[in-house]
Scaffold this motif. Structure first.
Motif, PDB file in Angstrom:
ATOM      1  N   ASN A   1      -7.260  -7.593  -6.605  1.00 45.98           N
ATOM      2  CA  ASN A   1      -5.800  -7.448  -6.483  1.00 45.98           C
ATOM      3  C   ASN A   1      -5.171  -8.436  -5.504  1.00 45.98           C
ATOM      4  O   ASN A   1      -4.232  -8.086  -4.776  1.00 45.98           O
ATOM      5  N   ALA A   2      -5.703  -9.662  -5.463  1.00 54.84           N
ATOM      6  CA  ALA A   2      -5.066 -10.699  -4.641  1.00 54.84           C
ATOM      7  C   ALA A   2      -3.653 -10.917  -5.152  1.00 54.84           C
ATOM      8  O   ALA A   2      -3.410 -10.952  -6.356  1.00 54.84           O
ATOM      9  N   GLY A   3      -2.700 -11.035  -4.227  1.00 58.60           N
ATOM     10  CA  GLY A   3      -1.312 -11.231  -4.607  1.00 58.60           C
ATOM     11  C   GLY A   3      -0.556  -9.938  -4.842  1.00 58.60           C
ATOM     12  O   GLY A   3       0.596  -9.965  -5.289  1.00 58.60           O
ATOM     13  N   LYS A   4      -1.187  -8.801  -4.512  1.00 55.91           N
ATOM     14  CA  LYS A   4      -0.532  -7.499  -4.673  1.00 55.91           C
ATOM     15  C   LYS A   4      -0.605  -6.723  -3.359  1.00 55.91           C
ATOM     16  O   LYS A   4      -1.597  -6.812  -2.631  1.00 55.91           O
ATOM     17  N   TYR A   5       0.453  -5.983  -3.060  1.00 58.55           N
ATOM     18  CA  TYR A   5       0.461  -5.168  -1.848  1.00 58.55           C
ATOM     19  C   TYR A   5      -0.580  -4.058  -1.956  1.00 58.55           C
ATOM     20  O   TYR A   5      -0.905  -3.601  -3.055  1.00 58.55           O
ATOM     21  N   ARG A   6      -1.068  -3.638  -0.809  1.00 59.12           N
ATOM     22  CA  ARG A   6      -2.131  -2.618  -0.769  1.00 59.12           C
ATOM     23  C   ARG A   6      -1.644  -1.283  -1.351  1.00 59.12           C
ATOM     24  O   ARG A   6      -0.461  -0.953  -1.297  1.00 59.12           O
ATOM     25  N   ASN A   7      -2.618  -0.527  -1.865  1.00 52.29           N
ATOM     26  CA  ASN A   7      -2.308   0.789  -2.442  1.00 52.29           C
ATOM     27  C   ASN A   7      -3.077   1.902  -1.737  1.00 52.29           C
ATOM     28  O   ASN A   7      -3.399   2.930  -2.315  1.00 52.29           O
ATOM     29  N   GLN A   8      -3.393   1.672  -0.466  1.00 47.64           N
ATOM     30  CA  GLN A   8      -4.074   2.681   0.352  1.00 47.64           C
ATOM     31  C   GLN A   8      -3.743   2.454   1.821  1.00 47.64           C
ATOM     32  O   GLN A   8      -3.277   1.388   2.203  1.00 47.64           O
ATOM     33  N   GLY A   9      -3.954   3.481   2.623  1.00 39.66           N
ATOM     34  CA  GLY A   9      -3.693   3.382   4.050  1.00 39.66           C
ATOM     35  C   GLY A   9      -4.741   2.532   4.748  1.00 39.66           C
ATOM     36  O   GLY A   9      -5.897   2.486   4.324  1.00 39.66           O
ATOM     37  N   VAL A  10      -4.343   1.827   5.810  1.00 35.96           N
ATOM     38  CA  VAL A  10      -5.291   1.000   6.568  1.00 35.96           C
ATOM     39  C   VAL A  10      -5.022   1.133   8.068  1.00 35.96           C
ATOM     40  O   VAL A  10      -3.903   1.419   8.491  1.00 35.96           O
ATOM     41  N   GLY A  11      -6.065   0.938   8.830  1.00 42.06           N
ATOM     42  CA  GLY A  11      -5.957   0.889  10.279  1.00 42.06           C
ATOM     43  C   GLY A  11      -6.868  -0.190  10.808  1.00 42.06           C
ATOM     44  O   GLY A  11      -7.890  -0.516  10.183  1.00 42.06           O
TER      45      GLY A  11
END
Length: 326
Positions: free
Chosen positions: A116-126
């Protein structure tokens, strides 16, 4: 809404210093460095920006890849460098004010490195350092709205570009819109924002200073996170930019040989000039040295000599802005 920050005396001092230095850069025609210097700075930019993210390839290996030579190294590291080379060789393809262009740049930068390069993330990150969560990014559901607001901010004509570029860099890192590649995208996009007004930033490898002392970079991000505004990060990045421009200006203070001078002067594309014009660029050489340089330039078909004695002029023969074998 405008992202929160304060204008401090230090920020004002640095903006003044940078503005004065950019004036000096333009006056000395350093806004378009020589072909060799541009290549060296591009290699430094790619090496430093990727080194911050853990890439292990050396300057020599990146130079070899830039020259289409074979390199032995981790497959992922080599792919990161090849992607970055393609990006930095084609910076004019990307519009710093356009969100779709931003996503396209991430796709190009992270191609075959993440899904999914070029797409915003679809999960939480820390972001975790050791056993401590250093930064908890906003929920993924908010990313597209936050990034839309950030690009609206970039279009504000009343904001100073130097500040605007730093604010975008910090806010993008805070939002952390991608699963990977956020750091290199923040540094790339700051360069593109600055290039819109100051073309010299295409060749200014400020990432080198960041990579030499990464702790200061992360500390500035952390301090801005804790204060809820980007002031500390703006101060940090403006210091980095100020030092980088100083280093570029030091180019004129180094000892140049005949080859350096001819290569650099040819890259300025002054179509017609006199010996005095040549000496205005290289202020520390004598008239005899300038005459010898120009004679050599004529012999190499870099210049055409027109007229005689005090009416002598030189005409640049276009197409000779590569490194010359003298």
């Amino acid at each position: 809404m405008k992202p929160p920050y304060e204008i401090t005396p230090e920020i004002l001092r640095l903006i003044t210093s940078i503005s004065e230095k950019i004036g000096e850069v333009n006056a000395n025609y350093l806004n378009k460095p020589s072909t060799l210097l541009r290549k060296q700075n591009r290699i430094k930019t790619i090496h430093s920006s990727l080194k911050i993210e853990g890439n292990t390839l050396s300057v020599e290996q990146i130079t070899a890849l830039l020259e289409n030579k074979r390199v032995i190294g981790p497959k992922k590291d080599i792919k990161e460098v090849l992607n970055a080379i393609d990006i930095y060789e084609n910076l004019d393809k990307y519009n710093p004010l356009n969100e779709k262009s931003f996503l396209k740049a991430h796709k190009d930068l992270m191609s075959n490195l993440i899904e999914n390069a070029g797409k915003y993330r679809n999960q939480g990150v820390g972001i975790v350092k050791g056993t401590k969560v250093e930064h908890l990014a906003p929920p993924y559901e908010n990313v597209k709205y936050l990034m839309k607001d950030l690009f609206e901010y970039l279009k504000n004509p009343n904001e100073i570009e130097l500040i605007k570029s730093c604010v975008f860099h910090y806010e993008m890192e805070f939002i952390h819109p991608f699963l990977d590649g956020n750091g290199r995208m923040g540094r790339l996009w700051q360069t593109l924002i600055l290039m819109e007004k100051y073309p010299v930033f295409e060749y200014l490898p400020f990432e080198t200073l960041i990579s030499k002392d990464q702790e200061k970079y992360y500390k500035a991000l952390s301090e801005s996170d804790k204060s809820g505004k980007s002031t500390k990060f703006i101060e940090y990045m403006l210091k980095v930019i100020d030092i980088s421009i100083s280093e570029l200006l030091n180019f004129n203070n180094r000892t140049l040989n005949e080859k350096d001078r001819l290569e650099y002067f040819s890259s300025l594309n002054k179509l017609e000039f006199t010996r005095k014009d040549y000496m205005d660029i290289f202020k520390d050489i004598s008239s005899a040295t300038a005459s010898r340089d120009l004679k050599k330039g004529v012999e190499l078909n870099l210049f055409e000599k027109i007229g005689k004695m005090n009416k002598t002029k030189y005409k640049l023969i276009t197409g000779y802005n590569t490194v010359y074998n003298l």
